[in-house]
Design a protein around this motif. Structure first.
Motif, PDB file in Angstrom:
ATOM      1  N   PRO A  33       0.798  -1.240   0.000  1.00  0.00           N
ATOM      2  CA  PRO A  33       0.000   0.000   0.000  1.00  0.00           C
ATOM      3  C   PRO A  33       0.823   1.279   0.000  1.00  0.00           C
ATOM      4  O   PRO A  33       0.266   2.354  -0.242  1.00  0.00           O
ATOM      5  N   MET A  34       2.135   1.184   0.298  1.00  0.00           N
ATOM      6  CA  MET A  34       2.962   2.392   0.285  1.00  0.00           C
ATOM      7  C   MET A  34       2.975   3.059  -1.089  1.00  0.00           C
ATOM      8  O   MET A  34       3.184   4.274  -1.202  1.00  0.00           O
ATOM      9  N   TYR A  35       2.735   2.273  -2.128  1.00  0.00           N
ATOM     10  CA  TYR A  35       2.684   2.847  -3.475  1.00  0.00           C
ATOM     11  C   TYR A  35       1.598   3.914  -3.559  1.00  0.00           C
ATOM     12  O   TYR A  35       1.738   4.913  -4.274  1.00  0.00           O
ATOM     13  N   GLY A  36       0.521   3.721  -2.803  1.00  0.00           N
ATOM     14  CA  GLY A  36      -0.582   4.677  -2.837  1.00  0.00           C
ATOM     15  C   GLY A  36      -0.260   6.027  -2.242  1.00  0.00           C
ATOM     16  O   GLY A  36      -1.023   6.991  -2.427  1.00  0.00           O
ATOM     17  N   LEU A  37       0.879   6.147  -1.540  1.00  0.00           N
ATOM     18  CA  LEU A  37       1.253   7.431  -0.957  1.00  0.00           C
ATOM     19  C   LEU A  37       1.544   8.489  -2.014  1.00  0.00           C
ATOM     20  O   LEU A  37       1.545   9.685  -1.700  1.00  0.00           O
ATOM     21  N   VAL A  38       1.775   8.059  -3.238  1.00  0.00           N
ATOM     22  CA  VAL A  38       2.079   9.040  -4.284  1.00  0.00           C
ATOM     23  C   VAL A  38       0.899   9.971  -4.538  1.00  0.00           C
ATOM     24  O   VAL A  38       1.081  11.097  -5.028  1.00  0.00           O
ATOM     25  N   ILE A  39      -0.323   9.550  -4.187  1.00  0.00           N
ATOM     26  CA  ILE A  39      -1.471  10.431  -4.427  1.00  0.00           C
ATOM     27  C   ILE A  39      -1.445  11.637  -3.488  1.00  0.00           C
ATOM     28  O   ILE A  39      -2.210  12.589  -3.685  1.00  0.00           O
ATOM     29  N   SER A  40      -0.570  11.595  -2.461  1.00  0.00           N
ATOM     30  CA  SER A  40      -0.398  12.774  -1.606  1.00  0.00           C
ATOM     31  C   SER A  40       0.128  13.957  -2.407  1.00  0.00           C
ATOM     32  O   SER A  40      -0.069  15.114  -2.015  1.00  0.00           O
ATOM     33  N   PHE A  41       0.809  13.686  -3.508  1.00  0.00           N
ATOM     34  CA  PHE A  41       1.403  14.729  -4.335  1.00  0.00           C
ATOM     35  C   PHE A  41       0.623  14.918  -5.644  1.00  0.00           C
ATOM     36  O   PHE A  41       1.115  15.546  -6.569  1.00  0.00           O
ATOM     37  N   ALA A  75      -4.604  11.326   2.218  1.00  0.00           N
ATOM     38  CA  ALA A  75      -3.341  10.582   2.067  1.00  0.00           C
ATOM     39  C   ALA A  75      -2.163  11.424   2.542  1.00  0.00           C
ATOM     40  O   ALA A  75      -1.212  10.902   3.138  1.00  0.00           O
ATOM     41  N   ALA A  76      -2.212  12.734   2.299  1.00  0.00           N
ATOM     42  CA  ALA A  76      -1.150  13.626   2.767  1.00  0.00           C
ATOM     43  C   ALA A  76      -1.107  13.655   4.296  1.00  0.00           C
ATOM     44  O   ALA A  76      -0.032  13.671   4.895  1.00  0.00           O
ATOM     45  N   ILE A  77      -2.277  13.640   4.923  1.00  0.00           N
ATOM     46  CA  ILE A  77      -2.328  13.607   6.388  1.00  0.00           C
ATOM     47  C   ILE A  77      -1.729  12.298   6.905  1.00  0.00           C
ATOM     48  O   ILE A  77      -0.963  12.282   7.867  1.00  0.00           O
ATOM     49  N   GLY A  78      -2.085  11.180   6.256  1.00  0.00           N
ATOM     50  CA  GLY A  78      -1.520   9.894   6.642  1.00  0.00           C
ATOM     51  C   GLY A  78      -0.018   9.843   6.462  1.00  0.00           C
ATOM     52  O   GLY A  78       0.703   9.269   7.287  1.00  0.00           O
ATOM     53  N   PHE A  79       0.474  10.447   5.380  1.00  0.00           N
ATOM     54  CA  PHE A  79       1.921  10.527   5.140  1.00  0.00           C
ATOM     55  C   PHE A  79       2.589  11.311   6.252  1.00  0.00           C
ATOM     56  O   PHE A  79       3.657  10.921   6.760  1.00  0.00           O
TER      57      PHE A  79
END
Length: 309
Positions: free
Chosen positions: A40-48, A279-283
């Motif tokens: 799921p770490m791949y999904g962190l890109v949606i933070s940007f 997602a940015a908050i989760g990051f």
């Protein structure tokens, strides 16, 4: 050189063959972490990105640090962060020492049957969901027939609206955490205490040491490394209080003290569909947790402890 490589390969093969069932046993755990933690770490890109579900991750537009800037500029951000840190501080100060204290007390019990009974009773709440815990609390604390308020009224005092009061939210929260998790937290400490050499206690008794001095000079130093490791892991969860528990206690009357990052992510991400922002908050949460774990681990190693790594 070829001979050395062959020797190393054959040694690795022998180790794998000798411990094959051990690797088979840990394989499901490794698979779990790969699927549910690392993938799921791949999904962190949606933070940007300005993520749109119909476009997907590859088709969404990149916006850089826009969502992080919005988070830090949010008028309620400081209040939400403050609420989260206060609840974490209460966990650290009031909850964290209780499993240690319970383990020390249980270790001093000599009646095996009584000890097993007490352990079972304090373990049971851990297997209840937060829904059940919150429901039991509601039945006990409600002003309409709740046993606590009925006792308060019986002794001539005015009933207290625990469930809708901002002043009572935090004490209610931490008491529920202690009730549900304190007993379960004793397991690791009891296992660490069980590994202490009994001859040390016998030598201490011969020297005239009482129970308290044996605990202070033998038991606590023996489990110190375990306490340090669990404390470091606890610090890593500084912004991770758990959504379900707080959400069940949250209402419009106590929102000013009960709204935390987890519930805010739920509101912004799932209810309002702001996936990139949530997602940015989760990051942000994950980054702070990682930084604190590394700092706490480094401090522990400087103090002579092993730390987590």
């Amino acid at each position: 050189m070829p001979i050395r490589r062959k020797s190393r390969g054959s040694e690795l093969s022998r180790r794998l063959k000798r411990n094959k069932w051990l690797y088979v046993m840990i394989f499901p755990g490794i698979l779990y972490f790969l699927i549910f933690k690392y993938a799921p770490m791949y999904g962190l890109v949606i933070s940007f990105q300005d993520f749109k579900p119909y476009k997907g991750i590859s088709g969404s537009d990149w916006v850089g640090l826009k969502h992080f800037e919005r988070l830090f500029a949010e008028p309620d951000f400081l209040q939400i962060l403050s609420n989260t840190l206060i609840l974490f501080g209460m966990n650290l100060v009031f909850f964290f020492p209780i499993p240690i204290l319970l383990a020390l007390l249980l270790n001093e019990v000599r009646a095996a049957a009584f000890k097993r009974t007490v352990q079972t009773l304090i373990y049971i709440p851990h297997f209840m969901s937060w829904v059940i815990i919150a429901s039991i609390s509601y039945v006990m604390l409600t002003m309409d027939g709740g046993i606590i308020n009925e006792l308060i009224a019986y002794f001539g005092f005015q009933k207290i609206n625990f469930l809708l009061s901002s002043d009572w939210f935090r004490p209610m929260y931490i008491l529920q955490v202690i009730w549900r998790e304190a007993g379960w937290g004793t397991i690791i400490y009891l296992a660490a205490i069980a590994s202490v050499d009994v001859e040390q206690y016998e030598a201490a008794r011969i020297d005239g040491a009482g129970r308290f001095r044996q605990i202070w000079h033998i038991t606590l130093p023996a489990i110190r490394s375990v306490i340090i490791v669990l404390l470091i892991l606890k610090i890593g969860d500084v912004l991770e209080l758990g959504f379900e528990h707080v959400y069940l206690l949250l209402n419009s009357m106590n929102r000013d003290v009960a709204e935390i990052i987890d519930t805010y992510v739920y509101t912004a991400g799932l209810r309002q569909g702001q996936y990139s922002y949530s997602a940015a908050i989760g990051f942000f949460k994950s980054f702070i947790g990682l930084a604190l774990v590394m700092a706490a681990n480094r401090l522990a190693r400087k103090m002579g402890e092993d730390g987590v790594y």
